[in-house]
Design a protein around this motif. Structure first.
Motif, PDB file in Angstrom:
ATOM      1  N   PRO A 212       0.813  -1.222   0.000  1.00 55.65           N
ATOM      2  CA  PRO A 212       0.000   0.000   0.000  1.00 55.65           C
ATOM      3  C   PRO A 212       0.846   1.270   0.000  1.00 55.65           C
ATOM      4  N   GLY A 213       2.140   1.139   0.319  1.00 52.13           N
ATOM      5  CA  GLY A 213       3.025   2.296   0.268  1.00 52.13           C
ATOM      6  C   GLY A 213       3.425   2.693  -1.136  1.00 52.13           C
ATOM      7  N   LEU A 214       3.093   1.844  -2.123  1.00 55.96           N
ATOM      8  CA  LEU A 214       3.420   2.149  -3.516  1.00 55.96           C
ATOM      9  C   LEU A 214       2.386   3.140  -4.048  1.00 55.96           C
ATOM     10  N   THR A 215       2.634   4.408  -3.803  1.00 54.52           N
ATOM     11  CA  THR A 215       1.728   5.460  -4.244  1.00 54.52           C
ATOM     12  C   THR A 215       2.124   5.936  -5.638  1.00 54.52           C
ATOM     13  N   GLY A 216       1.321   6.831  -6.193  1.00 53.94           N
ATOM     14  CA  GLY A 216       1.544   7.288  -7.561  1.00 53.94           C
ATOM     15  C   GLY A 216       2.825   8.052  -7.765  1.00 53.94           C
ATOM     16  N   ASP A 217       3.447   8.539  -6.682  1.00 54.93           N
ATOM     17  CA  ASP A 217       4.681   9.304  -6.839  1.00 54.93           C
ATOM     18  C   ASP A 217       5.934   8.426  -6.740  1.00 54.93           C
ATOM     19  N   TYR A 230      11.913  -3.817  -3.370  1.00 61.48           N
ATOM     20  CA  TYR A 230      11.989  -3.126  -4.660  1.00 61.48           C
ATOM     21  C   TYR A 230      12.571  -1.735  -4.451  1.00 61.48           C
ATOM     22  N   TYR A 231      13.158  -1.203  -5.516  1.00 62.80           N
ATOM     23  CA  TYR A 231      13.679   0.161  -5.492  1.00 62.80           C
ATOM     24  C   TYR A 231      12.831   1.025  -6.415  1.00 62.80           C
ATOM     25  N   ALA A 232      12.605   2.271  -5.987  1.00 68.54           N
ATOM     26  CA  ALA A 232      11.763   3.173  -6.781  1.00 68.54           C
ATOM     27  C   ALA A 232      12.283   4.598  -6.687  1.00 68.54           C
ATOM     28  N   VAL A 233      12.125   5.344  -7.769  1.00 65.92           N
ATOM     29  CA  VAL A 233      12.370   6.779  -7.759  1.00 65.92           C
ATOM     30  C   VAL A 233      11.172   7.449  -7.084  1.00 65.92           C
ATOM     31  N   TRP A 234      11.451   8.323  -6.152  1.00 62.46           N
ATOM     32  CA  TRP A 234      10.410   9.035  -5.413  1.00 62.46           C
ATOM     33  C   TRP A 234      10.235  10.424  -6.007  1.00 62.46           C
ATOM     34  N   ARG A 235       9.129  10.632  -6.705  1.00 63.25           N
ATOM     35  CA  ARG A 235       8.854  11.941  -7.313  1.00 63.25           C
ATOM     36  C   ARG A 235       8.265  12.853  -6.246  1.00 63.25           C
ATOM     37  N   CYS A 236       9.133  13.305  -5.367  1.00 58.71           N
ATOM     38  CA  CYS A 236       8.702  14.116  -4.227  1.00 58.71           C
ATOM     39  C   CYS A 236       8.459  15.570  -4.608  1.00 58.71           C
ATOM     40  N   ASP A 237       8.928  15.987  -5.778  1.00 56.62           N
ATOM     41  CA  ASP A 237       8.669  17.338  -6.270  1.00 56.62           C
ATOM     42  C   ASP A 237       8.784  17.322  -7.783  1.00 56.62           C
ATOM     43  N   PRO A 242      14.980  13.983 -13.164  1.00 64.37           N
ATOM     44  CA  PRO A 242      14.566  12.943 -12.215  1.00 64.37           C
ATOM     45  C   PRO A 242      15.737  12.226 -11.563  1.00 64.37           C
ATOM     46  N   ALA A 243      16.947  12.355 -12.118  1.00 64.87           N
ATOM     47  CA  ALA A 243      18.115  11.746 -11.480  1.00 64.87           C
ATOM     48  C   ALA A 243      18.438  12.405 -10.149  1.00 64.87           C
ATOM     49  N   GLU A 244      17.896  13.601  -9.919  1.00 62.04           N
ATOM     50  CA  GLU A 244      18.133  14.297  -8.657  1.00 62.04           C
ATOM     51  C   GLU A 244      17.098  13.938  -7.592  1.00 62.04           C
ATOM     52  N   LEU A 245      16.128  13.118  -7.956  1.00 67.09           N
ATOM     53  CA  LEU A 245      15.103  12.711  -6.994  1.00 67.09           C
ATOM     54  C   LEU A 245      15.606  11.595  -6.078  1.00 67.09           C
ATOM     55  N   PRO A 246      15.053  11.471  -4.883  1.00 68.34           N
ATOM     56  CA  PRO A 246      15.479  10.408  -3.965  1.00 68.34           C
ATOM     57  C   PRO A 246      15.084   9.020  -4.479  1.00 68.34           C
ATOM     58  N   VAL A 247      15.775   8.012  -3.957  1.00 70.50           N
ATOM     59  CA  VAL A 247      15.464   6.612  -4.238  1.00 70.50           C
ATOM     60  C   VAL A 247      15.009   5.967  -2.932  1.00 70.50           C
TER      61      VAL A 247
END
Length: 337
Positions: A212-217, A230-237, A242-247
């Protein structure tokens, strides 16, 4: 007086040369109409080969001088690739391509069709084109046509990935430049190269994660060997790169926590895992002991040669620092070394 072929003077000069010479000067190259857009922002101006592949101007912004925009090649059965940084470089590319092979564009690359003597195309005579190119623009062919394509890739690949992936997802593996480089490396290496790390079949693949933590971002891109993390890019902003976004790490069924502040730091993190991998579950993110990846040495070499990075000396500290800096969000408890 007829209408101009295009709003680009340099392209109009090429069309005038093309129209006043009966013979082909580049194998597979033909000019018909200007302006068709197979994808919005890619403006077709010529045919690249006999099967219907095209050359297109990449309208990446609203600048007035279209000749300073990059040129891409679009395959008739798929694939679209940067081939020149601007139109003059494209003119040099035409002059540099072998006269007995036409371009071959597929999902994998921009290359040449054939290769064996029996597959060679009928050679074209490009001497008049070479003379015209030098007289009109002061340009000469490159020693190797691939130099022009490689220069476009080196300068524009990061911006191109961000632009093209939402429009044609299969054109590049992801919108993240470093992940695209890693995917190429992955295709060349047989066997694991990082502990507990396997790229997913597709960037953003969500079907295998029942968390359930797998949200749209969050955009998953890799998993551990056991498929429990699993590893995911977090589109926090909405930052541009996107390479500057957290993982983040995601448990297959529960748990989520930041593991790196950006993609480059994440690559250092997985390269630094010598005898452990990362696990995430409802309790949070931990490092667990595992057998070393057989090709870790190749990853370390690739990381330095391609990205100019060294493996993290203390992976647990990298994760802890990322969690401390990013504060609230998809967080887990601090990692245990």
């Amino acid at each position: 007086m007829t209408d101009a072929f295009s709003p680009m003077p340099e392209l109009n000069l090429l069309k005038e040369f093309y129209d006043t010479h009966d013979d082909f000067f580049a194998n597979g190259f033909e000019m018909y109409n200007y302006g068709a857009e197979h994808v919005e922002g890619l403006i077709n101006f010529a045919q690249a080969n006999g099967s219907g592949s095209t050359y297109d101007i990449w309208r990446k912004d609203d600048r007035a001088d279209l000749a300073t925009l990059p040129v891409v090649a679009m395959g008739d059965e798929g694939g679209v690739h940067l081939v020149a940084r601007d139109f003059r470089e494209f003119l040099r590319l035409l002059a540099s391509l072998p006269t007995d092979h036409e371009p071959d564009i597929d999902w994998g690359s921009f290359g040449l069709r054939g290769g064996d003597d029996d597959d060679d195309d009928e050679p074209v005579d490009n001497r008049l084109y070479l003379a015209w190119l030098e007289q009109m623009f002061g340009l000469t062919p490159a020693d190797d046509w691939a130099e022009i394509v490689d220069a476009a890739e080196a300068e524009l690949a990061r911006e191109w990935a961000v632009w093209i992936h939402p429009r044609i997802p299969d054109a590049v593996w992801s919108p993240v430049h470093e992940l695209n480089l890693l995917a190429r490396f992955d295709n060349l290496v047989y066997g694991g190269f990082a502990n507990g790390f396997w790229l997913l079949d597709a960037y953003g693949e969500r079907g295998k994660v029942d968390n359930p933590g797998l949200t749209g971002d969050l955009a998953p891109f890799a998993s551990t060997n056991e498929r429990d993390t699993y590893y995911a890019v977090w589109r926090c902003d909405d930052r541009a790169d996107p390479a500057e976004l957290p993982v983040v790490a995601l448990g297959a069924t529960a748990g989520v926590g930041v593991v790196a502040r950006n993609m480059r730091e994440f690559l250092q993190l997985i390269a630094g895992l010598t005898d452990a991998d990362i696990r995430c579950d409802a309790a949070g993110v931990d490092l667990r002991a595992c057998e070393p990846a057989p090709n870790r040495g190749k990853l370390v070499s690739w990381l330095e040669e391609t990205c100019g990075l060294r493996p993290a000396e203390d992976p647990a500290a990298v994760i802890a620092a990322a969690q401390a800096e990013l504060g609230e969000g998809p967080m887990a408890r601090p990692v245990q070394g």
